[in-house]
Motif scaffolding. Structure first.
Motif, PDB file in Angstrom:
ATOM      1  N   SER A  67       0.809  -1.218   0.000  1.00 32.75           N
ATOM      2  CA  SER A  67       0.000   0.000   0.000  1.00 32.75           C
ATOM      3  C   SER A  67       0.841   1.267   0.000  1.00 32.75           C
ATOM      4  O   SER A  67       0.547   2.219  -0.726  1.00 32.75           O
ATOM      5  CB  SER A  67      -0.968   0.009   1.195  1.00 32.75           C
ATOM      6  OG  SER A  67      -0.256   0.040   2.419  1.00 32.75           O
ATOM      7  N   SER A 305      -6.513  -4.296  -0.704  1.00 31.49           N
ATOM      8  CA  SER A 305      -7.436  -3.425   0.032  1.00 31.49           C
ATOM      9  C   SER A 305      -8.751  -4.146   0.295  1.00 31.49           C
ATOM     10  O   SER A 305      -9.348  -4.010   1.363  1.00 31.49           O
ATOM     11  CB  SER A 305      -7.689  -2.134  -0.762  1.00 31.49           C
ATOM     12  OG  SER A 305      -6.519  -1.355  -0.846  1.00 31.49           O
ATOM     13  N   ILE A 374      -8.944   5.052  -0.373  1.00 28.64           N
ATOM     14  CA  ILE A 374      -8.475   3.810   0.241  1.00 28.64           C
ATOM     15  C   ILE A 374      -7.066   4.009   0.800  1.00 28.64           C
ATOM     16  O   ILE A 374      -6.732   3.537   1.893  1.00 28.64           O
ATOM     17  CB  ILE A 374      -8.487   2.653  -0.783  1.00 28.64           C
ATOM     18  CG1 ILE A 374      -9.931   2.312  -1.175  1.00 28.64           C
ATOM     19  CG2 ILE A 374      -7.802   1.412  -0.216  1.00 28.64           C
ATOM     20  CD1 ILE A 374     -10.043   1.312  -2.300  1.00 28.64           C
ATOM     21  N   ASN A 378      -5.845   3.458   4.611  1.00 26.09           N
ATOM     22  CA  ASN A 378      -4.743   2.548   4.935  1.00 26.09           C
ATOM     23  C   ASN A 378      -3.645   3.253   5.713  1.00 26.09           C
ATOM     24  O   ASN A 378      -3.037   2.685   6.627  1.00 26.09           O
ATOM     25  CB  ASN A 378      -4.158   1.948   3.654  1.00 26.09           C
ATOM     26  CG  ASN A 378      -4.973   0.784   3.133  1.00 26.09           C
ATOM     27  OD1 ASN A 378      -5.780   0.217   3.860  1.00 26.09           O
ATOM     28  ND2 ASN A 378      -4.794   0.435   1.876  1.00 26.09           N
TER      29      ASN A 378
END
Length: 438
Positions: A67, A305, A374, A378
């Motif tokens: 990520s 995700s 997202i 995160n």
């Protein structure tokens, strides 16, 4: 199982999902999220049968590793849109619309979720973080609809720069909101240092770091002529930006833990290179070549995700978090953000005197939300200050909202462009052009 095998399997599953969602006329990102969700459910099921948590833990480690890197490249592409000549041509009217729709979305989400948190006696940092995340849109979903249906016209001409500027503005709101939320989450007494000085150091420090790395990239890249070497240099400096922020995050000032933003840093690397990179054609070529390298990375990011939705929900249940509260916040977030985007865009168009088609439909085209949102969620989930369960609540709400927005957002965008007359009919004629003649 090992990390390399899991990555290979997830890439194949993500790719296969694009064939399925194409039949349903849905964006690829929806397929990636669903595949990740199902893969993580499978890992949880296998772990329960075997009596351990090996697969689930490997998925979490992979998500944390991928990520950060993926977010760096998403931010780099946002920075590419900050070309001086392009911004100068947009004018102040675009900025008014962009600021209003982002600000109103943030304020409404803050107000609604704060009220829910207050009534249910839940930490309010959840509301402040979700308000900032609400500003972000999904350029990829919007562009997909425009290209797929060959849309063009005044609404499209306005929509593209608003979407490009919106995510950059969202990153700034996000950095400020997270700094305030950390003070609340950690229970430290508010002070000038924690509320003003530390956030300024984090935001300005991230931007300055990105600017310096961008200038260094510009200076060093002159020693290499081949396009492949240029791509390697840009990738290397993006990774350095992400890594440098992680390294600097170990710094504390008067007990205040710093959180430099790799999103702001990498956005600034992109903005610096696009403006000071020399030959315009070479710079644009370099960015286009980097974009050819990143699809597999973004596929993994979205798949992981989707898996994160399962692992975060599992942690919430393990910590006896009220899932009804999460559901209420999710519904409140969807309604408040949608109203904020629409009303903010409507008000901005009224102030700048846009025509009725743009005024009525621009806000609807700004609803899709995916990568940047997202990424923000995160980022929060990995911060120590939000290990009290707030991070998992935010991730769960944002990922569920993304599924909803990616299912219905593109359909609403298509409907809006049709109503505005900017999708050609069977004869290839654009209705908005016929209306102008009449």
């Amino acid at each position: 199982m090992n990390f390399i095998l899991i990555l290979g399997v997830l890439l194949i599953l993500g790719l296969v999902s694009t064939r399925v969602v194409k039949l349903l006329n849905l964006p690829n990102v929806t397929g990636y999220l669903v595949v990740g969700f199902l893969a993580a459910l499978g890992c949880v099921f296998i772990d329960q049968l075997s009596g351990n948590t090996v697969l689930t833990e490997e998925i979490i480690v992979l998500n944390n590793s991928v990520s950060g890197v993926a977010l760096g490249f998403i931010a780099l592409s946002i920075g590419e849109e900050f070309k001086f000549s392009k911004i100068k041509g947009l004018g102040s009217k675009i900025l008014i619309i962009t600021v209003l729709q982002a600000l109103l979305a943030m304020v409404l989400v803050d107000a609604v979720v704060l009220a829910i948190c207050w009534m249910l006696k839940v930490p309010v940092e959840v509301a402040i973080c979700l308000g900032a995340i609400a500003t972000a849109t999904a350029p990829a979903a919007t562009l997909m609809v425009i290209h797929q249906y060959k849309a063009k016209g005044p609404l499209v001409d306005l929509l593209l720069p608003v979407v490009a500027l919106d995510d950059a503005l969202g990153l700034i709101f996000f950095a400020i909101s997270v700094s305030i939320s950390k003070v609340i989450a950690t229970g430290t007494a508010p002070s000038m240092m924690s509320l003003c000085v530390v956030p300024l150091i984090e935001i300005i420090g991230s931007i300055v770091l990105g600017f310096l790395l961008g200038l260094l990239l510009r200076a060093l890249i002159n020693f290499f002529k081949s396009r492949n070497n240029h791509v390697i240099m840009i990738i290397a400096f993006t990774l350095i930006g992400v890594g440098a922020c992680s390294l600097l995050n170990k710094i504390t000032i008067n007990g205040n833990h710093l959180e430099f933003s790799n999103l702001l840093c990498c956005m600034m690397i992109g903005a610096t290179y696009i403006n000071f990179g020399g030959d315009e054609h070479i710079v644009e070529r370099d960015f286009s070549l980097v974009e050819r390298w990143t699809p597999s990375l973004f596929l993994l990011f979205f798949v992981l995700s989707g898996a994160h939705l399962v692992t975060s929900s599992k942690e919430l249940l393990a910590n006896d978090t009220n899932m009804l509260f999460v559901l209420i916040v999710f519904v409140g977030y969807i309604i408040a953000r949608s109203l904020g985007k629409y009303l903010g865009a409507y008000l901005g168009c009224k102030i700048t005197k846009r025509n009725k088609h743009i005024t009525n439909y621009l806000g609807i085209t700004l609803l899709p939300q995916a990568g940047v949102a997202i990424g923000m969620a995160n980022t929060i989930s990995k911060m120590e200050a939000f290990n009290n369960g707030s991070g998992n609540i935010i991730v769960t709400v944002v990922l569920c909202a993304t599924l909803v927005y990616e299912l219905f957002g593109p359909l609403l965008t298509k409907w809006s462009l049709q109503k505005a007359g900017e999708i050609p009919n069977e004869l290839g004629v654009y209705p908005y052009e016929e209306n102008k003649k009449s």
